[in-house]
Motif scaffolding. Structure first.
Motif, PDB file in Angstrom:
ATOM      1  N   GLY A 101      13.955  -2.882  13.482  1.00  0.00           N
ATOM      2  CA  GLY A 101      13.495  -3.996  12.655  1.00  0.00           C
ATOM      3  C   GLY A 101      12.002  -3.907  12.412  1.00  0.00           C
ATOM      4  N   PHE A 102      11.279  -3.598  13.480  1.00  0.00           N
ATOM      5  CA  PHE A 102       9.829  -3.450  13.335  1.00  0.00           C
ATOM      6  C   PHE A 102       9.476  -2.278  12.446  1.00  0.00           C
ATOM      7  CE2 PHE A 102       8.564  -6.572  16.340  1.00  0.00           C
ATOM      8  CZ  PHE A 102       7.276  -6.845  15.933  1.00  0.00           C
TER       9      PHE A 102
ATOM     10  N   ILE B 223       4.343   7.143  13.508  1.00  0.00           N
ATOM     11  CA  ILE B 223       5.570   6.539  13.007  1.00  0.00           C
ATOM     12  C   ILE B 223       6.495   6.103  14.126  1.00  0.00           C
ATOM     13  CG2 ILE B 223       7.711   7.127  11.817  1.00  0.00           C
ATOM     14  CD1 ILE B 223       6.210   8.561   9.791  1.00  0.00           C
TER      15      ILE B 223
ATOM     16  N   ILE C 236      11.029  -1.281   9.985  1.00  0.00           N
ATOM     17  CA  ILE C 236      11.197  -1.667   8.584  1.00  0.00           C
ATOM     18  C   ILE C 236       9.951  -2.407   8.101  1.00  0.00           C
ATOM     19  CG2 ILE C 236      12.489  -3.174   7.045  1.00  0.00           C
ATOM     20  CD1 ILE C 236      14.990  -2.367   8.565  1.00  0.00           C
ATOM     21  N   ILE C 237       9.384  -3.263   8.965  1.00  0.00           N
ATOM     22  CA  ILE C 237       8.157  -3.951   8.559  1.00  0.00           C
ATOM     23  C   ILE C 237       7.065  -2.927   8.253  1.00  0.00           C
ATOM     24  CG2 ILE C 237       6.465  -5.726   9.161  1.00  0.00           C
ATOM     25  CD1 ILE C 237       8.330  -6.778  11.193  1.00  0.00           C
ATOM     26  N   PHE C 238       7.026  -1.840   9.033  1.00  0.00           N
ATOM     27  CA  PHE C 238       5.987  -0.833   8.835  1.00  0.00           C
ATOM     28  C   PHE C 238       6.390   0.213   7.805  1.00  0.00           C
ATOM     29  CE2 PHE C 238       4.959  -1.789  13.469  1.00  0.00           C
ATOM     30  CZ  PHE C 238       4.035  -2.738  13.124  1.00  0.00           C
ATOM     31  N   ASN C 239       7.515   0.015   7.109  1.00  0.00           N
ATOM     32  CA  ASN C 239       7.951   0.944   6.072  1.00  0.00           C
ATOM     33  C   ASN C 239       8.100   2.379   6.554  1.00  0.00           C
ATOM     34  OD1 ASN C 239       8.123  -0.595   3.487  1.00  0.00           O
ATOM     35  ND2 ASN C 239       6.090  -1.171   4.175  1.00  0.00           N
ATOM     36  N   VAL C 240       8.724   2.540   7.688  1.00  0.00           N
ATOM     37  CA  VAL C 240       9.027   3.884   8.158  1.00  0.00           C
ATOM     38  C   VAL C 240      10.078   4.482   7.221  1.00  0.00           C
ATOM     39  CG1 VAL C 240      10.142   5.134  10.037  1.00  0.00           C
ATOM     40  CG2 VAL C 240       8.474   3.375  10.544  1.00  0.00           C
TER      41      VAL C 240
ATOM     42  N   ILE D 135       4.122   3.500  17.251  1.00  0.00           N
ATOM     43  CA  ILE D 135       3.770   2.087  17.098  1.00  0.00           C
ATOM     44  C   ILE D 135       4.986   1.172  17.264  1.00  0.00           C
ATOM     45  CG2 ILE D 135       2.818   0.378  15.504  1.00  0.00           C
ATOM     46  CD1 ILE D 135       0.799   2.432  14.656  1.00  0.00           C
TER      47      ILE D 135
END
Lengths: 257, 145
Positions: B14-15, B79, B17-21, B82
């Motif tokens: 989920g995280f 990637i 996705i926030i960081f646009n991996v 974090i």
């Protein structure tokens, strides 16, 4: 003309990486390699968290330099990965400067995941964290709802380009407020797990990790700036949550009945 | 235990996705998260009051994992690192520090606060140790990462 473009290419690559949340050393290293691969002598680059400086001598012996102020700030690791790949291609001589600039422009305009996907991603993360830290299942769902509702005022402020700290404080305030309301209406048992889950998406993960990497690489300026950013964000969250809790306690005499 | 492992992977994804991996890497971010969480929960369940040591080792695990993945997948290690570090953050303790401070119990606030800072510190030291190891120790493919 080719040589003039090389420094533009390097600065553009650096700008994209820095704005997407790459660490300073990676940005500097990529820029220097890009310029050297185009035949620059004494290529140097220097990068802080808010700006990029690059200079060097073109193969004709002409000195060029460029400064770029970087304002945008978002975590977009896909862009970093793409620029990283591209720079490897350029250094290996598989792409020329003009094509590279075109592709960099393309990378710059990559859209993040759709809004709804990111919203759900962060809310599901909140749900899982609330449960992992020891909350009950209902706590987890309350956390999911609080995280989702908290995002709307934050996004509202972010769209209006309000200072980042204020957005974070607002996030903390609303996360705490919704959690308290939920728990007091019987949706959730332990207010602490609900709040912690809900504030997880606000945490300064990128700033903190990059701060450590920058300091380790000897980029003290960028490192201390990022440490400050991380601390400021953490304090802002605590201030937001703390204010609501303090007010709630003095009005209702306790956090939950 | 199994459920919380599974949840840690979902949370980390989920995280991410926030960081646009990038999409293909999401699953690897999840694996990094699981690795850290397993170490954390195993050590805290064996050692009484071992949260600091557990976080330290978990931080080392996550960073090592990220560096190996970064060399295998040819992606920047950030990637994986974090999102993977996030479950280790002492959220609960920071929360209680703030809670005690607001309710006027300053002794407890200082006590929890110092533990929280120690945990944050050992995460940093764990990262630092693994990041300062030479690159070639982690490279199984060829090429620069």
């Amino acid at each position: 003309m080719q040589e003039d473009n090389a420094i533009k290419m390097a600065v553009l690559a650096g700008e994209i990486m820095l704005a997407s949340g790459a660490e300073t050393a990676r940005v500097e290293d990529t820029m220097t390699r890009l310029m050297e691969s185009s035949g620059y002598k004494d290529a140097e680059s220097f990068c802080t968290t808010t700006g990029i400086f690059a200079s060097g001598f073109t193969p004709d012996g002409e000195q060029v330099s460029m400064i770029r102020r970087v304002k945008a700030r978002e975590g977009n690791f896909e862009k970093i990965a793409r620029v990283n790949d591209l720079s490897r291609c350029i250094v290996e001589g598989k792409k020329d400067v003009v094509a590279a600039i075109k592709e960099l422009e393309e990378i710059r305009s990559i859209l993040p995941y759709p809004f709804i996907v990111r919203l759900l991603g962060s809310c599901i993360a909140s749900l899982c964290f609330a449960y992992m830290f020891g909350g009950t299942l209902i706590d987890a769902f309350a956390s999911f709802a609080a995280a989702m509702l908290m995002q709307f005022p934050v996004i509202f402020l972010e769209r209006r380009k309000v200072v980042a700290v204020l957005c974070t404080i607002t996030g903390g305030v609303f996360a705490a407020l919704f959690s308290l309301v939920f728990v007091n209406f019987g949706f959730g048992h332990n207010v602490e797990y609900v709040v912690i889950g809900a504030i997880m998406p606000l945490l300064p993960g990128v700033a903190l990790t990059n701060a450590i990497r920058d300091v380790l690489d000897g980029n003290m300026l960028a490192g201390s700036a990022r440490t400050l950013e991380a601390l400021l964000t953490a304090v802002a969250i605590a201030a937001g949550v703390g204010t609501v809790f303090g007010l709630w306690m003095s009005v209702f005499g306790g956090l939950s009945q | 235990m199994i459920l919380s492992m599974f949840l840690s992977a979902i949370a980390v994804m989920g995280f991410s996705i926030i960081f646009n991996v990038p999409r293909k890497e999401l699953i690897f971010c999840g694996l990094t998260g699981i690795a850290g969480w397993i170490v954390l929960t195993l050590i805290t369940s064996v050692m009484y009051d071992g949260i600091v040591a557990a976080t330290f080792l978990a931080s080392i695990t996550v960073t090592t994992f990220s560096r190996i993945l970064s060399s295998v997948r040819k992606m920047p290690s950030t990637i994986y690192m974090i999102p993977g570090i996030i479950p280790l953050v002492p959220g609960l303790r920071i929360y209680f520090t703030m809670f005690y401070a607001v309710s006027g119990e300053l002794n407890e606030a200082v006590q929890t606060g110092i533990t929280a800072i120690t945990i944050a510190g050992v995460i940093a030291v764990g990262l630092l140790i693994v990041l300062s190891l030479p690159r070639k120790w982690f490279s199984f493919g060829k090429g620069r990462v």
